[in-house]
Design an enzyme around this catalytic site. Structure first.
Site, PDB file in Angstrom:
ATOM      1  N   ARG A 110       0.760  -0.897   0.298  1.00  0.00           N
ATOM      2  CA  ARG A 110      -0.280  -0.186  -0.166  1.00  0.00           C
ATOM      3  C   ARG A 110       0.446   1.108   0.791  1.00  0.00           C
ATOM      4  O   ARG A 110       1.505   1.164   0.778  1.00  0.00           O
ATOM      5  CB  ARG A 110      -1.042  -0.340   1.580  1.00  0.00           C
ATOM      6  CG  ARG A 110      -1.539   1.020   1.787  1.00  0.00           C
ATOM      7  CD  ARG A 110      -3.100   1.056   2.630  1.00  0.00           C
ATOM      8  NE  ARG A 110      -3.875   0.200   2.268  1.00  0.00           N
ATOM      9  CZ  ARG A 110      -5.120   0.531   2.685  1.00  0.00           C
ATOM     10  NH1 ARG A 110      -5.655   1.273   3.503  1.00  0.00           N
ATOM     11  NH2 ARG A 110      -6.353  -0.022   1.980  1.00  0.00           N
ATOM     12  N   HIS A 121      -6.980   0.887  -6.442  1.00  0.00           N
ATOM     13  CA  HIS A 121      -7.628   0.143  -5.325  1.00  0.00           C
ATOM     14  C   HIS A 121      -8.408  -1.425  -6.233  1.00  0.00           C
ATOM     15  O   HIS A 121      -9.047  -1.730  -5.601  1.00  0.00           O
ATOM     16  CB  HIS A 121      -8.666   0.921  -4.173  1.00  0.00           C
ATOM     17  CG  HIS A 121      -8.573   0.145  -3.114  1.00  0.00           C
ATOM     18  ND1 HIS A 121      -7.476  -0.890  -2.665  1.00  0.00           N
ATOM     19  CD2 HIS A 121      -9.332   0.757  -1.663  1.00  0.00           C
ATOM     20  CE1 HIS A 121      -7.679  -1.016  -1.187  1.00  0.00           C
ATOM     21  NE2 HIS A 121      -8.928  -0.261  -1.017  1.00  0.00           N
ATOM     22  N   GLN A 127     -10.238  -3.783  -3.470  1.00  0.00           N
ATOM     23  CA  GLN A 127     -11.744  -3.105  -3.134  1.00  0.00           C
ATOM     24  C   GLN A 127     -12.977  -3.555  -4.682  1.00  0.00           C
ATOM     25  O   GLN A 127     -13.696  -3.613  -4.049  1.00  0.00           O
ATOM     26  CB  GLN A 127     -11.951  -1.545  -3.355  1.00  0.00           C
ATOM     27  CG  GLN A 127     -12.591  -0.936  -2.372  1.00  0.00           C
ATOM     28  CD  GLN A 127     -12.956  -1.725  -1.000  1.00  0.00           C
ATOM     29  OE1 GLN A 127     -12.818  -1.455  -0.196  1.00  0.00           O
ATOM     30  NE2 GLN A 127     -14.387  -2.191  -0.762  1.00  0.00           N
ATOM     31  N   ASP A 160     -17.174   7.437  -1.011  1.00  0.00           N
ATOM     32  CA  ASP A 160     -16.022   6.713  -0.685  1.00  0.00           C
ATOM     33  C   ASP A 160     -15.415   8.885   0.468  1.00  0.00           C
ATOM     34  O   ASP A 160     -16.352   9.616  -0.235  1.00  0.00           O
ATOM     35  CB  ASP A 160     -14.846   6.740  -1.259  1.00  0.00           C
ATOM     36  CG  ASP A 160     -13.476   6.634  -1.316  1.00  0.00           C
ATOM     37  OD1 ASP A 160     -13.223   5.973   0.566  1.00  0.00           O
ATOM     38  OD2 ASP A 160     -12.392   6.658  -2.041  1.00  0.00           O
ATOM     39  N   CYS A 207     -16.430   1.730   0.849  1.00  0.00           N
ATOM     40  CA  CYS A 207     -15.161   1.135   0.461  1.00  0.00           C
ATOM     41  C   CYS A 207     -14.799   1.184   2.677  1.00  0.00           C
ATOM     42  O   CYS A 207     -14.137   0.120   2.650  1.00  0.00           O
ATOM     43  CB  CYS A 207     -14.172   1.355  -0.011  1.00  0.00           C
ATOM     44  SG  CYS A 207     -13.854   3.144  -0.102  1.00  0.00           S
ATOM     45  N   ARG A 251     -13.822  -8.555   1.251  1.00  0.00           N
ATOM     46  CA  ARG A 251     -13.128  -8.601   0.920  1.00  0.00           C
ATOM     47  C   ARG A 251     -11.415  -9.981   0.986  1.00  0.00           C
ATOM     48  O   ARG A 251     -11.149  -9.665   0.706  1.00  0.00           O
ATOM     49  CB  ARG A 251     -12.062  -6.974   1.560  1.00  0.00           C
ATOM     50  CG  ARG A 251     -12.764  -5.924   1.064  1.00  0.00           C
ATOM     51  CD  ARG A 251     -12.447  -5.508  -0.211  1.00  0.00           C
ATOM     52  NE  ARG A 251     -10.801  -5.159   0.051  1.00  0.00           N
ATOM     53  CZ  ARG A 251     -10.385  -4.138   0.550  1.00  0.00           C
ATOM     54  NH1 ARG A 251     -10.437  -3.152   1.080  1.00  0.00           N
ATOM     55  NH2 ARG A 251      -8.638  -4.227   0.772  1.00  0.00           N
TER      56      ARG A 251
END
Ligand code: CP
Ligand code: NVA
Length: 299
Positions: free
Chosen positions: A96, A123, A126, A215, A255, A283
């Protein structure tokens, strides 16, 4: 063995293969006796925990590494040398990062495949979970009408757009001027099976939508601009009045982490249309599917 840096790097059959693997209960133990490096330059609850459990479930050993150890951000060692080092001990490197280019440099240098756990640009894990969630609910993505309200130019919105168009869904983005995708990005997205449209008007984007997504207005790394960003996105909250403009059985997606009273009203996030905890649970399935695909597990 394949890298997975973004949905935008995948063609439709590959995306469908990863989703198919993600939906499978038994993927065997392709990581038996092997390590997976999980490097985090930013905090994470869902991604870290789902990845650790997914690696363990596939027989491997996850090692959580903060940037204090490897110094991607401080310049202690180049991303290429960090990746070469980790590949001495691990079969797969996941990271990340703040800058997507860091992942590209790691992928170019390492013998092990590299997985994006979130960058400024993408992402993918996600989006895989989001697509699984939508498929479970509606039985298809083809022709589905999805609306995204808020920061239309962030990692989550970009990945969602890449996923939707590959599977034939229509994504309508409502964002303020300055938070839209570029004309070039839009043209590329609209060269796939689905389509993306952009507006400044949330009511227009959600009209008739079967899923409404939002988001945070302040992504990790943008904390210094929090005050100005809250002003820019005022009027883009997903609240009950906005949800009422969507299709009658519309679902709400986020998310997470969510900010009640900012991008989403509590009545929506915690209400009956919300699928956010299904997304969070998915996830782990998408993490397993992504790892299995990267390791060459047959569909
Ligand atoms: N949605 C998501 O990636 O959450 P985390 O930042 O907690 O991993
Ligand atoms: N856009 C958010 C997503 C968090 C999962 C961020 O980058 O902080």
């Amino acid at each position: 063995m394949s890298d997975l840096l973004g949905i935008a790097d995948l063609d439709r059959p590959t995306l469908e293969m990863i989703l198919g693997l993600s939906a499978r209960a038994d993927l065997g133990r392709p990581l038996a006796g092997q390590g997976v490096a999980l490097v985090f330059q930013k905090p994470s609850a869902r991604t870290r925990n789902s990845m650790e459990m997914a690696v363990a479930g596939l027989g491997g050993h996850p090692v959580y590494i903060t940037d204090a150890e490897v110094g991607l951000g401080s310049g202690r060692e180049s991303p290429a040398d960090v990746a070469r080092t980790l590949a001495c001990f691990h079969s797969l490197i996941a990271a990340r990062v703040f800058h997507h280019e860091v992942l590209q440099q790691m992928a170019a240098a390492a013998d092990a495949p590299v997985l994006n756990l979130l960058s400024d640009r993408a992402h993918p894990l996600q989006t895989l979970a989001d697509l699984l969630t939508l498929h479970e609910r509606f039985g298809r993505l083809e022709g589905l009408r999805v609306a995204y309200v808020g920061d239309g130019d962030n990692n989550v919105a970009r990945s969602l757009a890449a996923g939707c168009v590959r599977l034939g869904a229509h994504l309508a983005i409502a964002a303020p001027v300055g938070s839209h995708l570029s004309a070039a990005d839009l043209a590329e997205l609209n060269s796939h099976a689905g389509c993306v449209t952009q507006t400044v008007d949330p009511a227009e984007a959600v009209a008739g939508a079967q899923a409404v997504y939002t988001d945070t207005w302040i992504s990790m790394g943008q904390e210094g601009e929090a005050q100005s960003r809250r002003a820019i996105f005022e009027g883009y909250q997903v609240d009950p009045a906005l949800m009422a403009r969507a299709a009658p059985q519309a679902v709400f997606l986020h998310c997470l982490p969510a900010h009640r009273g900012e991008e989403v009203a509590p009545e929506v996030l915690d209400g009956p249309q919300s699928l956010v905890w299904t997304q969070a649970r998915n996830r782990m399935r998408s993490a397993r599917g992504a790892l299995a695909w990267m390791l060459g597990v047959p569909a």
